[in-house]
Design an enzyme around this catalytic site. Sequence first.
Site, mmCIF file in Angstrom:
data_model
loop_
_atom_site.group_PDB
_atom_site.id
_atom_site.type_symbol
_atom_site.label_atom_id
_atom_site.label_comp_id
_atom_site.label_asym_id
_atom_site.label_seq_id
_atom_site.Cartn_x
_atom_site.Cartn_y
_atom_site.Cartn_z
ATOM 1 N N GLU A 1 83.643 95.968 118.925
ATOM 2 C CA GLU A 1 84.597 94.981 118.400
ATOM 3 C C GLU A 1 86.044 95.446 118.572
ATOM 4 O OE1 GLU A 1 83.299 94.052 114.360
ATOM 5 O OE2 GLU A 1 82.061 92.436 115.154
ATOM 6 N N ASP B 1 73.729 91.049 113.023
ATOM 7 C CA ASP B 1 74.688 91.459 111.998
ATOM 8 C C ASP B 1 73.954 91.390 110.670
ATOM 9 O OD1 ASP B 1 77.000 92.328 110.915
ATOM 10 O OD2 ASP B 1 78.276 90.860 111.876
ATOM 11 N N GLU C 1 78.816 89.715 102.539
ATOM 12 C CA GLU C 1 79.646 89.057 103.553
ATOM 13 C C GLU C 1 79.073 87.709 103.984
ATOM 14 O OE1 GLU C 1 80.319 91.368 107.099
ATOM 15 O OE2 GLU C 1 81.268 89.692 108.135
#
Length: 687
Positions: A265, A338, A366
């Site tokens: 990322e 994820d 999240e």
Amino acid sequence: MKQLIFTLFFLITVLNLYAQEEHDLWLQKKKAMPVNVICEKKSATLDIATQELQQGWQGKSGASVTLTIKKDNAIKNDGFRLGQNFVQANTELGILYGVYELLRRQQTGQTIKDEIYNPSYEIRTLNHWDNPNGSIERGYAGQSIFWRKDSSFIVTERDKSLWQEYARANASIGINGSVLNNVNASQLMLTTDYLNRVKAIAEIFRPYGIKVYLSVKFSSPSLLGGLKTSDPLNDTVINWWRAKAKEIYSLIPDFGGFLVKASSEGQPGPQDYGRTHADGANMLADAVKPYGGIVMWRAFVYSPNDKDRAKQAYNEFVPLDGKFHDNVIIQIKNGPVDFQPREPFSPLFGALKKTSAMPELQITQEYLGHSIHLVFLSTMWEECLQSDTYQQGPGSTVARVTDGSIYPQTHTAIAGVANIGLDTNWCGHDFAQANWYAFGRLAWNNKLKSTQIADEWIRLTFYDAASQKNKTANYSSEWNESFLKPVKQMMLDSREAAVNYMTPLGLHHIMSANEHYGPGAWWAPPRTRADWTPPYYHQAATNGVGFDRTKTGSDAVSQYHEPLASKFNNVNTCPEIYLLWFHHLPWDYKMKSGKTLWDELCYHYDKGVKQVRQFQKVWDKVQPYVDSSRFNAVQRKLRSQAVNAILWKDACLLYFQQFSRMPIPYDIERPVNNLNDIIANDTRRRN
Ligand code: GCW
């Protein structure tokens, strides 16, 4: 006037008391019986153990408890042997853990017999995604407890007492490491001011057995040291890291080591210099090796060029198996994409055979409703840890391929991304404390059942022993029936409920961009990386929905050992919970229930909403058993959760209906939101 002052004073005291209950986590103050603690040695850790016994003893009044450090080969690491009146261990820390277990068993009414308790993993860490300016990436409970925006490095008394409370809470559930900063690391963390603060934190943590670790930015030699390169094979770079390690260990002799997010990322990494993950990890590992440090190297890598993001970590890391030095551990997220509400386990578990591998779980919610939704994550982690990788035949669970049971690993470890901040209740939601608790308990014993964990946590957090006296004689059985039972059931059902109203049947990554809270299945602005947009993952079209990862699709199934590869590949044997993860299927595909895929999807979304509505009823009914502060806070959050669950249902059904062109079954509540409005609101929020 006098009266007003008195009333104000009274109100503040009462409010503080309430806040204290939220703040005390699962370590609520209890009236203790007198106890006589016999311990030959003295040390800061043993003093804490003694004090904990004196403050929390629920056994026979006036009993004697012996704490003995004695070598016993059956006891591993900081494990312990426990009886009603003794704790025996190889280490001081083992004694402390034994004391916490003894007290927990007393407080939760579990039997205490002569038994050995060994930890599943040697290293049990929390990962804090805290930034040097005090903000927390994916944090929903206030600012960092470690770092401050004003970059003032003064260590206040308040800092110290908070760090001590944090260390105590962790030690009480067996957590023994904290990574103090974000994996999207700032090079600042390795400067003198920050390192001195790390030293101050380490000093508070030390008697509780918590080691500190830091996330490091791979390009620090260039950014901080002014070197021309950060190439891991360059001698000046190697020397820079060695000198940095020396500096750190001179301040903090028991420093744990580094956590690294590299070539991931946009973070710098060895690949920027044409080197491999092994080159990068080994160079750092060699720098900390003389001091006994380790490197936790993350496998969270993916690039936009790959056709299936879910395959990439495996593709990059399996060829490197055996190339990592023995103080490197590969840190692997539970799922291949994820931290989604549901994913199958990452196929890297069970693929690496000559490299230590550790699970990374996400405690902060999240993708699971932040600190607004009540979602008990223990069941999700249990599902992952108990998944069979078949690495060495049946029974090779994720738990066993990471804890050293299947093949020897030099180090074993597990990490949880923390949900802790400066909020009075630490976690933003009173029930999110249960996720911190569950992580610690599973890190200690990866075979524990979520029902036991929930049971313990509720008793420790909510059972108000003092109130027994004021209430009926059989308050405890009334409490069990009317509070413990329904609340426990709600917790155990809560993750599946979230999956139902967010991503049922194997759907994933269809949340709103950036903040990852509400629905966002439509989001795909031009020129955005496809693998960051939901349509890449759900592949909805008039011909059906789902990501084809079968042998004729991306072939991600082949990354799993047999018989799993074939089981996932075949639509008839693929578990329906993973159906659209592995298969692209027509909307009228016949499910096991006899319903079409479209109808089944609708009923799952509807069920999720109904479950949350039910949780509201459960909570309202337990009001007599909870202090009003926690009762009101949770009630408010459940209302928001219900609103958001309805939004998810409406958004997903109306969006997917554009492709399915089938009616929402008529016995299901009609949407109350329009898709256009939902999309417009979502876009507005982001701009
Ligand atoms: O899930 C993603 C998060 C990022 C996070 C990243 C990671 C710390 O959205 O916020 O960055 O994972 O795990 O590295």
